[in-house]
Structure formats: C-alpha cells, structure tokens
Design an enzyme around this catalytic site. Structure first.
Site, PDB file in Angstrom:
ATOM      1  N   ASP A  27     -16.195  55.972  74.677  1.00  0.00           N
ATOM      2  CA  ASP A  27     -15.615  57.172  74.061  1.00  0.00           C
ATOM      3  C   ASP A  27     -14.089  57.149  74.089  1.00  0.00           C
ATOM      4  O   ASP A  27     -13.443  58.126  73.717  1.00  0.00           O
ATOM      5  CB  ASP A  27     -16.147  58.433  74.754  1.00  0.00           C
ATOM      6  CG  ASP A  27     -15.782  58.471  76.228  1.00  0.00           C
ATOM      7  OD1 ASP A  27     -15.103  57.531  76.702  1.00  0.00           O
ATOM      8  OD2 ASP A  27     -16.161  59.443  76.908  1.00  0.00           O
ATOM      9  N   LYS A  29      27.265  58.008  64.096  1.00  0.00           N
ATOM     10  CA  LYS A  29      25.986  57.938  63.385  1.00  0.00           C
ATOM     11  C   LYS A  29      25.506  59.334  63.029  1.00  0.00           C
ATOM     12  O   LYS A  29      25.694  60.280  63.785  1.00  0.00           O
ATOM     13  CB  LYS A  29      24.966  57.262  64.320  1.00  0.00           C
ATOM     14  CG  LYS A  29      23.566  57.166  63.766  1.00  0.00           C
ATOM     15  CD  LYS A  29      22.663  56.315  64.662  1.00  0.00           C
ATOM     16  CE  LYS A  29      21.996  57.112  65.746  1.00  0.00           C
ATOM     17  NZ  LYS A  29      21.034  56.327  66.544  1.00  0.00           N
ATOM     18  N   ASP A  40      22.962  48.852  72.577  1.00  0.00           N
ATOM     19  CA  ASP A  40      22.134  50.064  72.512  1.00  0.00           C
ATOM     20  C   ASP A  40      21.040  49.965  73.557  1.00  0.00           C
ATOM     21  O   ASP A  40      20.780  48.884  74.094  1.00  0.00           O
ATOM     22  CB  ASP A  40      21.530  50.224  71.105  1.00  0.00           C
ATOM     23  CG  ASP A  40      21.316  51.692  70.735  1.00  0.00           C
ATOM     24  OD1 ASP A  40      21.438  52.553  71.634  1.00  0.00           O
ATOM     25  OD2 ASP A  40      21.030  51.979  69.560  1.00  0.00           O
ATOM     26  N   THR A  51      13.237  51.632  64.647  1.00  0.00           N
ATOM     27  CA  THR A  51      13.142  51.140  63.261  1.00  0.00           C
ATOM     28  C   THR A  51      14.143  50.007  63.000  1.00  0.00           C
ATOM     29  O   THR A  51      14.007  49.266  62.034  1.00  0.00           O
ATOM     30  CB  THR A  51      13.450  52.262  62.265  1.00  0.00           C
ATOM     31  OG1 THR A  51      14.810  52.689  62.486  1.00  0.00           O
ATOM     32  CG2 THR A  51      12.505  53.439  62.438  1.00  0.00           C
TER      33      THR A  51
HETATM   34  C1  R5P Z   1      19.143  56.823  70.134  1.00  0.00           C
HETATM   35  O1  R5P Z   1      20.133  57.226  69.613  1.00  0.00           O
HETATM   36  C2  R5P Z   1      18.951  55.438  70.659  1.00  0.00           C
HETATM   37  O2  R5P Z   1      19.981  55.079  71.518  1.00  0.00           O
HETATM   38  C3  R5P Z   1      18.814  54.382  69.580  1.00  0.00           C
HETATM   39  O3  R5P Z   1      20.051  54.191  68.926  1.00  0.00           O
HETATM   40  C4  R5P Z   1      17.808  54.740  68.557  1.00  0.00           C
HETATM   41  O4  R5P Z   1      16.685  55.339  69.117  1.00  0.00           O
HETATM   42  C5  R5P Z   1      17.388  53.500  67.793  1.00  0.00           C
HETATM   43  O5  R5P Z   1      16.433  53.855  66.836  1.00  0.00           O
HETATM   44  P1  R5P Z   1      16.351  53.090  65.451  1.00  0.00           P
HETATM   45  O6  R5P Z   1      16.204  51.626  65.748  1.00  0.00           O
HETATM   46  O7  R5P Z   1      15.117  53.667  64.815  1.00  0.00           O
HETATM   47  O8  R5P Z   1      17.564  53.392  64.672  1.00  0.00           O
END
Ligand code: R5P
Length: 321
Positions: free
Chosen positions: A40, A198, A224, A229
């Site tokens: 399940d 951004k 980062d 994405t």
């Molecule tokens: C948020 O601002 C995080 O630090 C990343 O920059 C973000 O989550 C990356 O997401 P994506 O690859 O979808 O732009």
C-alpha cells in the site's frame, strides 16, 4: 576511545552509493537494513544487524522524492530507537524542505521546522548536515547539529581546474547567496566578489536584473547552495558573458536537478559545473563534475564517534581528496 563500543552505519534508499563510500572510508561494513515499501506504499524497515548500545549513523539525504525519503529516515530512526541503539545520528547531506524556513506571506507553513521536530521526535540524538540553505535552521533543533560546508572541497577542485588562471572573480547569483560566495572566495586567495540581482516573476522563471562588480575578461566562479531547474545559474552565466566575462564556471553543493536541468546546464554558457554527491547524479554530462562528500562526512562521523571536535572540518579540512 569512544563511549560507544560499536559504530553502525545504515542507509535508506536516498543515496546508497554515498553511504557505501562513507562506510569504506570509515573501514566498516554498511549495516544490513531492509528499507522498502508495503504494497500500500507504507514504508517498511527492518534493521537486520544488532544495534543495541551502538553509535548508529543513518545516512539519508532527504532529496526527491522528498516525502518518501523523509519517511524512510523517520521510520529508520524509530526502528533504531526501539532496538535500543545507544545514540542515533541522522546524517543529512541534503536537508529537504529547507527552503521553507520562514513565512513570506500569511498562512504559509514553516516546513523546515516541522521536519526538524519530526526527526527529533522520532528519536535522533544528533544531526550531521551539509550547507543548509539558511544556517538558522540549526536552531530549529534542540539537539546538537554539526553543520559542514562543502566549500573547501569544491574550492580545491576549482583550483585544480583553474591552475593557470589569475583573474578570478567569485559571484553570487542572487543576494541570498552573497554570504556563501563571500566565504567561498576566502578559499580562492580572497578573489574579488561580484553580485547579481535575480528576480522570479513566476516560481520557475528567473530573470537577472543587474550586476555589481567588474567581470570584464575575468574567469567567474558562480557559487550557489543548490541547483533545481538550473534557471538561476544559466541566467547568471548569460548575464556575466554579456558583461564581458571570459569564462563562467559554477559550484553548488546540492544537485536537486529538476527534470531537464542537466541537459539545460550542459547546453548553457557554463563551462563546468561542480556539484557534490549529496544527491546522486546519474550519468552526468561532461560539463558536470560530481565531487564526493564521502571523505568529509566519513571524517565527521569518526570525529563524532570518538568525541573529537568537528569545527576544524568547517574550514580547510585535510582530507584524502
Ligand atoms: C535560492 O535562491 C537558491 O539559492 C537557488 O538559487 C535556487 O533554488 C536555484 O533554483 P533553480 O536552479 O531552479 O534556479
């Protein structure tokens, strides 16, 4: 000497490869644990090895499918607790739900806190994690949290790639990444910092509004915490190139990688993207370099087991890279 006679390392299904690599570094076999599902869909766990009195490390990034991996973690902690483990450490190379760590509008949850409560309530005594999207999440726990950083490890590999390069600039792709990027540049001889601005008109849409810093003719290292994405890094690389950057590479600890992200990154202006194996990356294209966290996590696990300070690992760890 450890206060625990034995160390036991077990894993769920989130990243078996990483768990096996960690077990090899600490020179112990991976514990025998059945982690599967009933018909399940409910999570089924059976720890086949004796854990009574043992120092148990459960390795499980709560990566996609996040709910399934969170549940496996919780049920494994419960199983270890009920089997009289001496101490249970949740090893979370990636902490899912960490992006929901505050309310931005009314009637939103703080899911990062809820997950922290669940982990503690299940019976974890400690947490070992890597590059939380917001360090304040440590405070959501009332148990010790060892918060490691992949920065030094990633910087080591960036330095090897850019051996002959002098004009390096470290860039934050958004204001939220400034602290991370600022810290990263300290591993690269205090290279200058640039910051991009951004905007997200839609949840999955990214536009870059501007840039502070001189990138003309420079090799830019974007920093980062995670890639979902890929939109952030790709848009940042485009803007940097449009502003005269010679080469753009990127580092990000957590390759969450939504569908199609790998292909988009490989086709983008980014020369190389370094990520860690906090989350598995099956069949990475040549432009994506996956650096293992296993030596760092293994060293941290050993230190926790033997009650040795973990904080020196936060800076410039000397690890078998
Ligand atoms: C948020 O601002 C995080 O630090 C990343 O920059 C973000 O989550 C990356 O997401 P994506 O690859 O979808 O732009």
């Amino acid at each position: 000497m450890s206060q625990y006679e034995r160390m036991v390392i077990v894993t769920g299904n989130a990243n078996r490869q990483l768990a096996e690599a960690i077990a090899r570094y600490v020179k112990r076999p991976l514990g025998d644990a059945l982690v599967t599902r009933f018909r399940d869909g409910e999570t089924r766990v059976l720890l086949r090895d004796d854990v009574r009195g043992a120092d148990v490390f459960i390795i499980q990034p709560t990566s996609p499918p996040v709910n399934q991996h969170v549940m496996e973690l919780l049920v494994m902690i419960d199983a270890a607790k009920r089997a009289s483990a001496g101490r249970i450490t949740a090893v979370l190379p990636y902490y899912g739900y960490s992006r929901q760590e505050k309310k931005t509008v009314g009637r939103e949850p703080i899911s990062a806190k809820l997950v922290a409560d669940l982990i503690q309530r299940a019976g974890a005594h400690r947490v070992l994690t890597v590059d939380l999207s917001n360090p304040a999440i440590e405070g959501f726990f009332d148990i010790p949290v060892d918060h490691l950083h992949a920065g030094p490890l990633l910087a080591h590999h960036v330095q090897r790639l850019l051996r002959e390069t002098h004009d390096i600039v470290v860039a934050a792709p958004d204001v939220g990444a400034v602290r991370l990027a600022d810290r990263f540049r300290s591993y690269l001889d205090n290279a200058p910092l640039a910051v991009l601005f951004k905007d997200r008109p839609q949840p999955d849409e990214v536009t870059m509004q501007g840039l502070i810093g001189d990138v003309v003719g420079k090799t830019v290292v974007l920093v980062d915490d995670l890639i979902s994405t890929g939109g952030t890094l790709i848009a940042a690389a485009d803007l940097l190139e449009a502003n005269g950057a010679r080469t753009v590479i990127a580092v990000a600890t957590h390759p969450v990688l939504a569908e199609g992200a790998l292909e988009r990154l490989a086709a983008s202006a980014l020369y190389t993207v370094f990520v860690t194996d906090a989350i598995p990356v099956p069949n990475p294209p040549e432009a994506i370099r996956v650096i293992s966290l296993a030596p760092l996590l293994a060293e941290a696990i050993n230190r926790v087991h033997y009650d040795i300070s973990v904080s020196e690992l936060m800076h410039q760890p000397r690890l078998p890279l």
